[in-house]
Write a protein that holds these residues in place. Sequence first.
Motif, short mmCIF file in Angstrom:
data_model
loop_
_atom_site.label_atom_id
_atom_site.label_comp_id
_atom_site.label_asym_id
_atom_site.label_seq_id
_atom_site.Cartn_x
_atom_site.Cartn_y
_atom_site.Cartn_z
N THR A 94 -0.04 -3.33 -12.78
CA THR A 94 -0.66 -4.60 -13.12
C THR A 94 -2.18 -4.51 -13.14
N HIS A 95 -2.79 -5.51 -13.76
CA HIS A 95 -4.24 -5.67 -13.71
C HIS A 95 -4.56 -7.15 -13.86
N LEU A 96 -5.59 -7.61 -13.16
CA LEU A 96 -6.03 -9.00 -13.22
C LEU A 96 -7.35 -9.09 -13.96
N LEU A 97 -7.52 -10.17 -14.72
CA LEU A 97 -8.74 -10.37 -15.49
C LEU A 97 -9.11 -11.85 -15.49
N SER A 98 -10.25 -12.17 -14.89
CA SER A 98 -10.79 -13.53 -14.92
C SER A 98 -11.88 -13.56 -15.99
N VAL A 99 -11.69 -14.39 -17.00
CA VAL A 99 -12.61 -14.44 -18.15
C VAL A 99 -13.48 -15.69 -18.07
N SER A 100 -14.77 -15.50 -18.08
CA SER A 100 -15.70 -16.63 -18.09
C SER A 100 -15.96 -17.08 -19.53
N PHE A 101 -15.99 -18.39 -19.74
CA PHE A 101 -16.35 -18.93 -21.06
C PHE A 101 -17.80 -19.40 -21.06
N ASP A 102 -18.60 -18.87 -20.12
CA ASP A 102 -20.02 -19.22 -20.00
C ASP A 102 -20.87 -17.96 -19.95
N PRO A 103 -20.82 -17.14 -21.03
CA PRO A 103 -21.52 -15.85 -20.99
C PRO A 103 -23.03 -15.97 -20.82
N GLU A 104 -23.60 -17.09 -21.21
CA GLU A 104 -25.05 -17.26 -21.08
C GLU A 104 -25.48 -17.24 -19.61
N ASN A 105 -24.69 -17.87 -18.76
CA ASN A 105 -25.02 -17.92 -17.34
C ASN A 105 -24.25 -16.88 -16.52
N ASP A 106 -23.04 -16.58 -16.93
CA ASP A 106 -22.21 -15.65 -16.16
C ASP A 106 -22.46 -14.22 -16.61
N THR A 107 -23.60 -13.71 -16.18
CA THR A 107 -23.99 -12.33 -16.45
C THR A 107 -23.18 -11.40 -15.56
N PRO A 108 -23.21 -10.10 -15.83
CA PRO A 108 -22.50 -9.18 -14.93
C PRO A 108 -22.88 -9.34 -13.47
N LYS A 109 -24.15 -9.54 -13.18
CA LYS A 109 -24.59 -9.71 -11.80
C LYS A 109 -23.97 -10.95 -11.16
N VAL A 110 -23.94 -12.06 -11.92
CA VAL A 110 -23.36 -13.30 -11.41
C VAL A 110 -21.85 -13.14 -11.22
N LEU A 111 -21.20 -12.52 -12.19
CA LEU A 111 -19.76 -12.32 -12.10
C LEU A 111 -19.40 -11.42 -10.92
N ARG A 112 -20.23 -10.42 -10.68
CA ARG A 112 -19.95 -9.51 -9.55
C ARG A 112 -20.06 -10.26 -8.22
N SER A 113 -21.08 -11.08 -8.11
CA SER A 113 -21.26 -11.86 -6.88
C SER A 113 -20.11 -12.84 -6.69
N TYR A 114 -19.73 -13.52 -7.78
CA TYR A 114 -18.62 -14.48 -7.73
C TYR A 114 -17.32 -13.78 -7.39
N GLY A 115 -17.04 -12.69 -8.06
CA GLY A 115 -15.80 -11.97 -7.85
C GLY A 115 -15.67 -11.39 -6.46
N SER A 116 -16.77 -10.90 -5.92
CA SER A 116 -16.71 -10.30 -4.59
C SER A 116 -16.33 -11.33 -3.53
N GLY A 117 -16.66 -12.60 -3.80
CA GLY A 117 -16.29 -13.65 -2.86
C GLY A 117 -14.79 -13.85 -2.77
N TYR A 118 -14.09 -13.58 -3.86
CA TYR A 118 -12.63 -13.74 -3.87
C TYR A 118 -11.90 -12.44 -3.51
N ILE A 119 -12.50 -11.33 -3.90
CA ILE A 119 -11.88 -10.04 -3.56
C ILE A 119 -12.15 -9.68 -2.10
N GLY A 120 -13.31 -10.13 -1.61
CA GLY A 120 -13.66 -9.85 -0.22
C GLY A 120 -14.50 -8.61 -0.04
N SER A 121 -14.99 -8.06 -1.14
CA SER A 121 -15.81 -6.85 -1.06
C SER A 121 -16.65 -6.72 -2.33
N ASP A 122 -17.81 -6.07 -2.19
CA ASP A 122 -18.67 -5.83 -3.35
C ASP A 122 -18.67 -4.34 -3.72
#
Length: 309
Positions: A201-229
Amino acid sequence: MASYPVRLLAACALSFPLLLAGCRHSSSAPQSAQSVSGMKQYHVRGIVVSTDPSTGEVMLDTDAIPGFMEAMTMPYKLRQPDVLSELHPGDTLTATLLVPSDPASNQEALLDEIDVIAQRQPDYKPAAQFHPLNAGDAVPDFKLLNQNGRTIHLGEFHGKVLLVTFIYTRCPLPAYCIRMSRNFAQIDKALAADPKLYAGTHLLSVSFDPENDTPKVLRSYGSGYIGSDAEKAFRHWDFAAPPQPELAKVLQFFDVGVTPEKDHTITHSLSTVVIAPDGKVYKWYPTNDWTPDQVLGDVRQLISGQAHG
């Protein structure tokens, strides 16, 4: 007024029987707005944009709600869904919005104590609709930029069950993007406990706000749910956004309605899709009422079928 998709995923809910314009109809539920515990109350005035009987949802274009939010167009659920048929596009109404006192709770916001103060506009045009996803639809090989700044494409996950959901990191409502991300975190944890399912399996959360959800923002957001950076933390769950020129095509295929608002929030619908190893749609959840157990059941069926195929 902009057009909005009729099918809307509600994180908020309303309950209110309405009759003639200007007539008051109080809630018939055992608890009134004043007696619902754990809820804050706000006065709402707005215009009905659309209704969706299939989900029991209504889209309201509201004035600013003092102490809560600026003027916004967004969907709500009814506390008493059977009254949805009494709401019509163009109706002006007032209501009481019940909002969970604890933002971390899974309670939904509710509308109660509705007054229809003006009848619908006879010249209102119905909202636009997208075509729903169907089992067996082939998923295009869309390209996205993930939390590591790497371009990924859906085709690279062929051979695995791909779980896709749509979010934007600034979403403030517990029952919208926050619930989708929490559900995926629960699914990811459950899959990690079963090596066979995890590998398939693989999980993919897709943002529909690419202007604000840059890789850096997505990494910070994702690490909060995964529990690690850590780099390896994202090996099973990517957070990504399509490039702006491709955004409309992605949203259209996955049936996600998105409308940027003046206060910089986004009115949107939801879409969660289980994609089979052959790259075709297996199951589509167009609302926020699916559970992690349901999706885990889909995964087990697909993995089991693949093993016996």
